[in-house]
Each structure stands twice: as C-alpha cells, then as structure tokens.
Scaffold this active site. Structure first.
Site, PDB file in Angstrom:
ATOM      1  N   GLU A 194      -1.129  27.527  -1.865  1.00  0.00           N
ATOM      2  CA  GLU A 194      -2.094  26.424  -1.901  1.00  0.00           C
ATOM      3  C   GLU A 194      -3.029  26.582  -3.089  1.00  0.00           C
ATOM      4  OE1 GLU A 194      -2.809  23.636  -0.893  1.00  0.00           O
ATOM      5  OE2 GLU A 194      -2.644  23.342   1.281  1.00  0.00           O
ATOM      6  N   ASP A 195      -3.499  25.469  -3.626  1.00  0.00           N
ATOM      7  CA  ASP A 195      -4.536  25.547  -4.650  1.00  0.00           C
ATOM      8  C   ASP A 195      -5.895  25.785  -4.014  1.00  0.00           C
ATOM      9  OD1 ASP A 195      -4.184  23.008  -3.534  1.00  0.00           O
ATOM     10  OD2 ASP A 195      -5.131  21.986  -5.211  1.00  0.00           O
ATOM     11  N   ASP A 213      -9.889  24.152   2.220  1.00  0.00           N
ATOM     12  CA  ASP A 213     -11.216  23.535   2.359  1.00  0.00           C
ATOM     13  C   ASP A 213     -11.611  23.584   3.841  1.00  0.00           C
ATOM     14  OD1 ASP A 213     -13.400  21.803   2.229  1.00  0.00           O
ATOM     15  OD2 ASP A 213     -12.507  20.552   0.706  1.00  0.00           O
ATOM     16  N   LYS A 235     -13.026  27.741   0.311  1.00  0.00           N
ATOM     17  CA  LYS A 235     -14.432  27.383   0.543  1.00  0.00           C
ATOM     18  C   LYS A 235     -14.806  27.876   1.937  1.00  0.00           C
ATOM     19  CE  LYS A 235     -14.710  23.125  -2.195  1.00  0.00           C
ATOM     20  NZ  LYS A 235     -14.743  21.644  -2.093  1.00  0.00           N
ATOM     21  N   VAL A 260     -14.577  20.492  -6.637  1.00  0.00           N
ATOM     22  CA  VAL A 260     -14.052  21.140  -7.848  1.00  0.00           C
ATOM     23  C   VAL A 260     -12.845  20.373  -8.390  1.00  0.00           C
ATOM     24  CG1 VAL A 260     -14.846  23.534  -7.587  1.00  0.00           C
ATOM     25  CG2 VAL A 260     -12.846  22.782  -6.305  1.00  0.00           C
ATOM     26  N   ASP A 298      -7.620  17.555  -8.429  1.00  0.00           N
ATOM     27  CA  ASP A 298      -7.842  16.241  -9.033  1.00  0.00           C
ATOM     28  C   ASP A 298      -9.162  15.594  -8.628  1.00  0.00           C
ATOM     29  OD1 ASP A 298      -6.833  15.706  -6.294  1.00  0.00           O
ATOM     30  OD2 ASP A 298      -6.919  13.623  -6.944  1.00  0.00           O
TER      31      ASP A 298
HETATM   32  C1  PRP Z   1      -5.842  19.417  -1.053  1.00  0.00           C
HETATM   33  C2  PRP Z   1      -5.318  20.833  -1.296  1.00  0.00           C
HETATM   34  C3  PRP Z   1      -4.940  21.287   0.083  1.00  0.00           C
HETATM   35  C4  PRP Z   1      -5.899  20.536   0.992  1.00  0.00           C
HETATM   36  C5  PRP Z   1      -6.978  21.488   1.426  1.00  0.00           C
HETATM   37  O1  PRP Z   1      -4.774  18.535  -1.083  1.00  0.00           O
HETATM   38  O2  PRP Z   1      -4.250  20.853  -2.190  1.00  0.00           O
HETATM   39  O3  PRP Z   1      -3.601  20.957   0.395  1.00  0.00           O
HETATM   40  O4  PRP Z   1      -6.457  19.475   0.227  1.00  0.00           O
HETATM   41  O5  PRP Z   1      -7.916  20.862   2.274  1.00  0.00           O
HETATM   42  P1  PRP Z   1      -8.027  21.215   3.833  1.00  0.00           P
HETATM   43  O6  PRP Z   1      -8.180  22.707   3.951  1.00  0.00           O
HETATM   44  O7  PRP Z   1      -9.300  20.497   4.233  1.00  0.00           O
HETATM   45  O8  PRP Z   1      -6.832  20.678   4.539  1.00  0.00           O
HETATM   46  P2  PRP Z   1      -4.911  16.937  -1.182  1.00  0.00           P
HETATM   47  O9  PRP Z   1      -4.677  16.359   0.189  1.00  0.00           O
HETATM   48  O10 PRP Z   1      -6.210  16.579  -1.861  1.00  0.00           O
HETATM   49  O11 PRP Z   1      -3.672  16.510  -2.060  1.00  0.00           O
HETATM   50  P3  PRP Z   1      -3.262  16.985  -3.538  1.00  0.00           P
HETATM   51  O12 PRP Z   1      -2.812  18.418  -3.395  1.00  0.00           O
HETATM   52  O13 PRP Z   1      -2.155  16.078  -3.911  1.00  0.00           O
HETATM   53  O14 PRP Z   1      -4.458  16.861  -4.438  1.00  0.00           O
END
Ligand code: PRP
Length: 185
Positions: free
Chosen positions: A105-106, A109, A137, A159, A165
């Site tokens: 994962e990036d 949250d 976080k 971020v 993004d």
């Molecule tokens: C982001 C990120 C994680 C998720 C984390 O993805 O890549 O998958 O949110 O948040 P959480 O812990 O609250 O679930 P996003 O849905 O924004 O899609 P993306 O990866 O295409 O930007």
C-alpha cells in the site's frame, strides 16, 4: 534545508519527505523483507492506483525471488474523505492459495482498505499475509489492523506525490508533499 512549496487550487503544500529519504527508507524495507522471506517466493500484491510507484521501487530492491500482482479497490473518488465503503474493481490474476502474500500500500489512513483486504484474503487461504505500507497515519486509524512494515508514520494531514493523488493528479511527483495552509514547516 530549503523550503519547497507547491500551490494547488489555492492550497499550499510543502515538501515533507524528499525523494532521497524515500529511496533510502525503501532500501531498508526491501532488505528487511528480503531477509524475512529468504526461504520463500512471496507474491507482492499492489493496491492500485496509489501503490504503483512504491511497488516498483520496492521490488527493484528486493533480492529474493518474488512474483507480482495488482488489484484495485473502489477509490475515494475525488474526495479527501473516505466513503466508508470498499469494493473490488479489478481482481487478482494470481492464485494466493498456499502462498506467502505481501500486500503493498502507499498509505494506510483509516485502515478500512486493509481491513477489507484482510477479510477478502481469508477466503483465498494464503499460507501467510503481511502488509507493507510506505505511509501510515496513526491518528487517523479507525479500524484495528496489523501493519507489518511501515515506511514513515505521518500526521493526519492530506499528502500528495509519490503515487498519492489530488483529484487524480500529482502522483508523478518524486517527493511527498503535505498540506500546510496552517504554516507547518
Ligand atoms: C488510498 C490508498 C489506500 C487507501 C487508504 O486509495 O491508496 O488504498 O486510500 O485509506 P484507508 O486506510 O482509509 O482505507 P484511494 O481509494 O484514494 O485510491 P487510489 O489508490 O487510486 O488513489
């Protein structure tokens, strides 16, 4: 240290983790993972879209044999706040049954995505499943999740960059920028 600002729709972002620091930490993570899995051929599974850059840099530093796959969950869309619901948009190609799985994962949250993934993978019956995230976080976590490898713990501010993004843009920035309208610097 030089201050590197970026303005997006009137919001001020400041460079928070520069590209060198990111790359150094990724090398450390890759070394640790390579040691932990030296007797295995794990499957690294990236969660699209955000993880694609971290996944590439991490894998370039992995020194053991490994496989790669991706899947995609429903996104937050263009919102900065989670909808609280997750669903699978693009499924896996590999068969995780009996395999060592490393979810990439990036950012973690609220933990909702990882919680969903943990439950999903119980049905796939892997030999093991661990999670590596570049960013966490801690103050935003709403679900109890186990994260095995963490790049950086960061404050609960928005971020962008290095895969992350803002309205689908800025993923290509090599450093990570944090929203800093309140003058954090
Ligand atoms: C982001 C990120 C994680 C998720 C984390 O993805 O890549 O998958 O949110 O948040 P959480 O812990 O609250 O679930 P996003 O849905 O924004 O899609 P993306 O990866 O295409 O930007």
């Amino acid at each position: 240290m030089h201050n590197n600002f970026l303005y997006v729709n009137g919001d001020r972002f400041i460079e928070f983790i520069d590209k060198e620091k990111i790359q150094n930490r990724i090398k450390e993570l890759a070394l640790e993972i390579s040691k932990d899995y030296k007797n295995s051929v794990p499957i690294f599974i990236g969660v699209l879209n955000g993880a694609f850059i971290f996944m590439a840099d991490l894998l370039k530093n992995i020194t053991i044999e490994a496989e790669v796959d991706f899947f995609k969950l429903s996104s937050y869309g263009d919102s900065k706040i989670s909808s609280g619901q997750v669903k699978m948009i693009k499924d896996l190609n590999c068969n995780p049954n009996g395999r060592d799985i490393i979810i990439v994962e990036d950012i973690v949250d609220t933990g909702l995505s990882i919680k969903y993934i943990e439950e999903l993978f119980q049905h796939y019956n892997p030999k093991s499943m661990k999670v590596v995230t570049l960013l966490l976080k801690p103050e935003s976590l709403k679900y109890e999740v186990k994260i095995d490898y963490i790049g950086f713990k960061i404050p609960s501010q928005f971020v962008i960059g290095y895969g992350l993004d803002y309205q689908q843009k800025y993923r290509n920035l090599p450093s990570i920028y944090i929203l800093s309208n309140d003058g954090v610097n």
